[in-house]
Motif scaffolding. Structure first.
Motif, PDB file in Angstrom:
ATOM      1  N   ARG A  22      14.507 -55.320   4.386  1.00 24.12           N
ATOM      2  CA  ARG A  22      15.476 -56.012   3.537  1.00 24.12           C
ATOM      3  C   ARG A  22      16.703 -55.144   3.311  1.00 24.12           C
ATOM      4  NH1 ARG A  22      14.080 -60.488   0.176  1.00 24.12           N
ATOM      5  NH2 ARG A  22      15.722 -59.643  -1.095  1.00 24.12           N
ATOM      6  N   TRP A  23      17.855 -55.776   3.367  1.00 25.61           N
ATOM      7  CA  TRP A  23      19.117 -55.083   3.146  1.00 25.61           C
ATOM      8  C   TRP A  23      19.380 -54.984   1.649  1.00 25.61           C
ATOM      9  CZ3 TRP A  23      22.147 -51.911   5.507  1.00 25.61           C
ATOM     10  CH2 TRP A  23      23.423 -51.699   5.027  1.00 25.61           C
TER      11      TRP A  23
ATOM     12  N   GLU B 194      22.892 -61.721   0.492  1.00 25.95           N
ATOM     13  CA  GLU B 194      22.189 -60.454   0.728  1.00 25.95           C
ATOM     14  C   GLU B 194      20.694 -60.554   0.472  1.00 25.95           C
ATOM     15  OE1 GLU B 194      24.083 -57.143  -1.208  1.00 25.95           O
ATOM     16  OE2 GLU B 194      25.942 -57.466  -0.098  1.00 25.95           O
ATOM     17  N   ARG B 195      20.268 -61.429  -0.411  1.00 28.91           N
ATOM     18  CA  ARG B 195      18.834 -61.584  -0.696  1.00 28.91           C
ATOM     19  C   ARG B 195      18.055 -62.090   0.510  1.00 28.91           C
ATOM     20  NH1 ARG B 195      18.575 -64.780  -6.355  1.00 28.91           N
ATOM     21  NH2 ARG B 195      20.306 -63.722  -7.325  1.00 28.91           N
ATOM     22  N   ASP B 196      18.767 -62.740   1.436  1.00 31.41           N
ATOM     23  CA  ASP B 196      18.106 -63.355   2.581  1.00 31.41           C
ATOM     24  C   ASP B 196      18.259 -62.538   3.860  1.00 31.41           C
ATOM     25  OD1 ASP B 196      17.267 -65.796   1.187  1.00 31.41           O
ATOM     26  OD2 ASP B 196      19.415 -66.144   1.007  1.00 31.41           O
ATOM     27  N   ILE B 197      18.685 -61.291   3.735  1.00 38.55           N
ATOM     28  CA  ILE B 197      18.863 -60.433   4.906  1.00 38.55           C
ATOM     29  C   ILE B 197      17.615 -59.589   5.110  1.00 38.55           C
ATOM     30  CG2 ILE B 197      20.202 -58.551   5.929  1.00 38.55           C
ATOM     31  CD1 ILE B 197      22.590 -59.517   4.238  1.00 38.55           C
ATOM     32  N   ASN B 198      17.097 -59.637   6.331  1.00 38.49           N
ATOM     33  CA  ASN B 198      15.955 -58.824   6.707  1.00 38.49           C
ATOM     34  C   ASN B 198      16.221 -58.312   8.126  1.00 38.49           C
ATOM     35  OD1 ASN B 198      13.528 -57.577   7.119  1.00 38.49           O
ATOM     36  ND2 ASN B 198      12.284 -59.321   6.487  1.00 38.49           N
ATOM     37  N   ILE B 199      16.661 -57.078   8.224  1.00 41.18           N
ATOM     38  CA  ILE B 199      17.055 -56.502   9.506  1.00 41.18           C
ATOM     39  C   ILE B 199      15.814 -56.004  10.245  1.00 41.18           C
ATOM     40  CG2 ILE B 199      18.451 -54.717  10.646  1.00 41.18           C
ATOM     41  CD1 ILE B 199      20.249 -54.757   8.111  1.00 41.18           C
TER      42      ILE B 199
ATOM     43  N   CYS C 197      18.984 -61.474  11.441  1.00 43.67           N
ATOM     44  CA  CYS C 197      18.920 -60.786  10.144  1.00 43.67           C
ATOM     45  C   CYS C 197      19.064 -61.743   8.958  1.00 43.67           C
ATOM     46  CB  CYS C 197      20.006 -59.722  10.060  1.00 43.67           C
ATOM     47  SG  CYS C 197      19.935 -58.492  11.370  1.00 43.67           S
ATOM     48  N   HIS C 198      19.903 -62.756   9.118  1.00 39.53           N
ATOM     49  CA  HIS C 198      20.144 -63.738   8.051  1.00 39.53           C
ATOM     50  C   HIS C 198      19.159 -64.883   8.241  1.00 39.53           C
ATOM     51  CE1 HIS C 198      23.918 -61.891   6.651  1.00 39.53           C
ATOM     52  NE2 HIS C 198      24.095 -61.579   7.927  1.00 39.53           N
ATOM     53  N   LYS C 199      18.028 -64.796   7.596  1.00 41.22           N
ATOM     54  CA  LYS C 199      16.920 -65.724   7.831  1.00 41.22           C
ATOM     55  C   LYS C 199      17.213 -67.157   7.394  1.00 41.22           C
ATOM     56  CE  LYS C 199      14.720 -62.378   9.606  1.00 41.22           C
ATOM     57  NZ  LYS C 199      14.729 -62.235  11.034  1.00 41.22           N
ATOM     58  N   THR C 200      18.266 -67.377   6.609  1.00 34.44           N
ATOM     59  CA  THR C 200      18.622 -68.720   6.162  1.00 34.44           C
ATOM     60  C   THR C 200      20.004 -69.129   6.684  1.00 34.44           C
ATOM     61  OG1 THR C 200      19.395 -67.742   4.090  1.00 34.44           O
ATOM     62  CG2 THR C 200      17.172 -68.673   4.086  1.00 34.44           C
ATOM     63  N   ALA C 201      20.478 -68.459   7.729  1.00 33.71           N
ATOM     64  CA  ALA C 201      21.802 -68.760   8.294  1.00 33.71           C
ATOM     65  C   ALA C 201      21.900 -70.204   8.757  1.00 33.71           C
ATOM     66  CB  ALA C 201      22.111 -67.809   9.446  1.00 33.71           C
TER      67      ALA C 201
ATOM     68  N   THR D  22      22.825 -53.268  17.434  1.00 32.96           N
ATOM     69  CA  THR D  22      22.727 -53.373  18.893  1.00 32.96           C
ATOM     70  C   THR D  22      21.295 -53.318  19.422  1.00 32.96           C
ATOM     71  OG1 THR D  22      23.085 -50.990  19.127  1.00 32.96           O
ATOM     72  CG2 THR D  22      25.037 -52.414  19.243  1.00 32.96           C
ATOM     73  N   GLN D  23      20.319 -53.133  18.548  1.00 39.98           N
ATOM     74  CA  GLN D  23      18.927 -53.086  19.000  1.00 39.98           C
ATOM     75  C   GLN D  23      18.533 -54.407  19.673  1.00 39.98           C
ATOM     76  OE1 GLN D  23      15.788 -53.463  15.987  1.00 39.98           O
ATOM     77  NE2 GLN D  23      17.410 -53.597  14.425  1.00 39.98           N
ATOM     78  N   ASN D  24      17.507 -54.368  20.508  1.00 37.71           N
ATOM     79  CA  ASN D  24      17.074 -55.542  21.279  1.00 37.71           C
ATOM     80  C   ASN D  24      16.757 -56.751  20.415  1.00 37.71           C
ATOM     81  OD1 ASN D  24      17.377 -54.374  23.772  1.00 37.71           O
ATOM     82  ND2 ASN D  24      15.272 -53.620  23.860  1.00 37.71           N
ATOM     83  N   GLU D  25      16.220 -56.546  19.233  1.00 41.09           N
ATOM     84  CA  GLU D  25      15.851 -57.658  18.363  1.00 41.09           C
ATOM     85  C   GLU D  25      17.065 -58.345  17.740  1.00 41.09           C
ATOM     86  OE1 GLU D  25      12.388 -54.832  18.515  1.00 41.09           O
ATOM     87  OE2 GLU D  25      14.546 -54.642  18.312  1.00 41.09           O
ATOM     88  N   VAL D  26      18.211 -57.689  17.747  1.00 39.63           N
ATOM     89  CA  VAL D  26      19.421 -58.263  17.157  1.00 39.63           C
ATOM     90  C   VAL D  26      20.465 -58.544  18.238  1.00 39.63           C
ATOM     91  CG1 VAL D  26      21.284 -57.923  15.472  1.00 39.63           C
ATOM     92  CG2 VAL D  26      18.978 -57.090  14.959  1.00 39.63           C
ATOM     93  N   LYS D  27      20.786 -57.579  19.044  1.00 44.39           N
ATOM     94  CA  LYS D  27      21.726 -57.641  20.169  1.00 44.39           C
ATOM     95  C   LYS D  27      23.195 -57.555  19.774  1.00 44.39           C
ATOM     96  CE  LYS D  27      18.668 -60.053  23.379  1.00 44.39           C
ATOM     97  NZ  LYS D  27      17.448 -60.011  22.636  1.00 44.39           N
ATOM     98  N   GLY D  28      23.573 -58.005  18.604  1.00 41.81           N
ATOM     99  CA  GLY D  28      24.963 -57.939  18.175  1.00 41.81           C
ATOM    100  C   GLY D  28      25.210 -58.801  16.952  1.00 41.81           C
ATOM    101  N   LEU D  29      26.410 -58.689  16.398  1.00 41.99           N
ATOM    102  CA  LEU D  29      26.749 -59.466  15.205  1.00 41.99           C
ATOM    103  C   LEU D  29      26.731 -60.972  15.460  1.00 41.99           C
ATOM    104  CD1 LEU D  29      29.644 -57.426  13.548  1.00 41.99           C
ATOM    105  CD2 LEU D  29      27.235 -57.502  12.918  1.00 41.99           C
ATOM    106  N   PHE D  30      26.823 -61.377  16.692  1.00 40.94           N
ATOM    107  CA  PHE D  30      26.823 -62.794  17.043  1.00 40.94           C
ATOM    108  C   PHE D  30      25.475 -63.463  16.769  1.00 40.94           C
ATOM    109  CE2 PHE D  30      25.611 -60.378  20.761  1.00 40.94           C
ATOM    110  CZ  PHE D  30      24.457 -61.021  21.178  1.00 40.94           C
ATOM    111  N   ASN D  31      24.406 -62.685  16.622  1.00 39.48           N
ATOM    112  CA  ASN D  31      23.055 -63.218  16.470  1.00 39.48           C
ATOM    113  C   ASN D  31      22.682 -63.300  14.984  1.00 39.48           C
ATOM    114  OD1 ASN D  31      20.467 -64.067  16.891  1.00 39.48           O
ATOM    115  ND2 ASN D  31      19.755 -62.171  17.827  1.00 39.48           N
ATOM    116  N   CYS D  32      23.309 -64.199  14.275  1.00 35.90           N
ATOM    117  CA  CYS D  32      23.149 -64.316  12.821  1.00 35.90           C
ATOM    118  C   CYS D  32      21.692 -64.424  12.366  1.00 35.90           C
ATOM    119  CB  CYS D  32      23.912 -65.531  12.301  1.00 35.90           C
ATOM    120  SG  CYS D  32      25.655 -65.539  12.701  1.00 35.90           S
TER     121      CYS D  32
END
Length: 171
Positions: A168-169, A158-163, A147-151, A134-144
């Motif tokens: 990195r997750w 998981e290798r491409d997740i950077n929250i 965090c998912h830089k190659t969405a 819910t942080q401002n940089e993400v806002k919610g799960l709808f904002n792929c």
């Protein structure tokens, strides 16, 4: 005999490398310019393979109240985009890992309201602290893409997740 062993080794190595490749899509990438223009002008153009056809149809008939916004389309574009979403929906893309898992997670008559409310997506994100989502940089799960830089390429591994504000997750 040496040649046969070499050929088998190369074949097995290529299968192993492909299964661990960051370049293999988990869901079919978006390939419709009208969809990118119309839907992508307001939000990430989600891959049709992230929802079953019934969910896309439910969404498309309610565009006048699309997540508290009016996303109405003219009739021609509505028909074109509905067909695109149906033709490329999750159950039509079961060869892709995420599409298959999303469909498999749903009950027989279950029609999710959004991608983030599918049982599969809820399960995949359950270990992430709410304040990171819910942080401002993400806002919610709808904002792929937050965090998912190659969405945008259909790659959600998981290798491409950077929250943001976490890194990195590692699960």
């Amino acid at each position: 005999m040496k040649n046969l062993i070499l050929i088998i080794t190369i074949f097995v190595s290529s299968l192993f490398a492909e299964s661990f490749s960051n370049n293999k899509a988990d869901v079919a990438p978006v390939n419709n310019q009208l969809y990118i223009k119309e839907c992508g002008s307001c939000h990430f153009p989600y891959q049709p393979g992230l929802l079953p056809a019934k969910a896309w149809n439910k969404m498309m008939v309610n565009l006048d109240n699309h997540f508290n916004s009016d996303a109405s389309l003219n009739e021609a574009n509505l028909q074109t985009l509905t067909k695109y979403l149906n033709d490329n929906s999750a159950e039509k893309n079961m060869q892709y890992k995420r599409s298959n898992r999303i469909v498999s997670s749903l009950g027989k008559n279950e029609i999710p309201d959004s991608i983030s409310t599918t049982p599969y997506m809820i399960k995949k994100h359950k270990d992430i602290k709410k304040d990171l989502i819910t942080q401002n940089e993400v806002k919610g799960l709808f904002n792929c893409m937050a965090c998912h830089k190659t969405a945008d390429k259909g790659i959600y591994g998981e290798r491409d997740i950077n929250i943001p504000n976490f890194g990195r997750w590692k699960n």
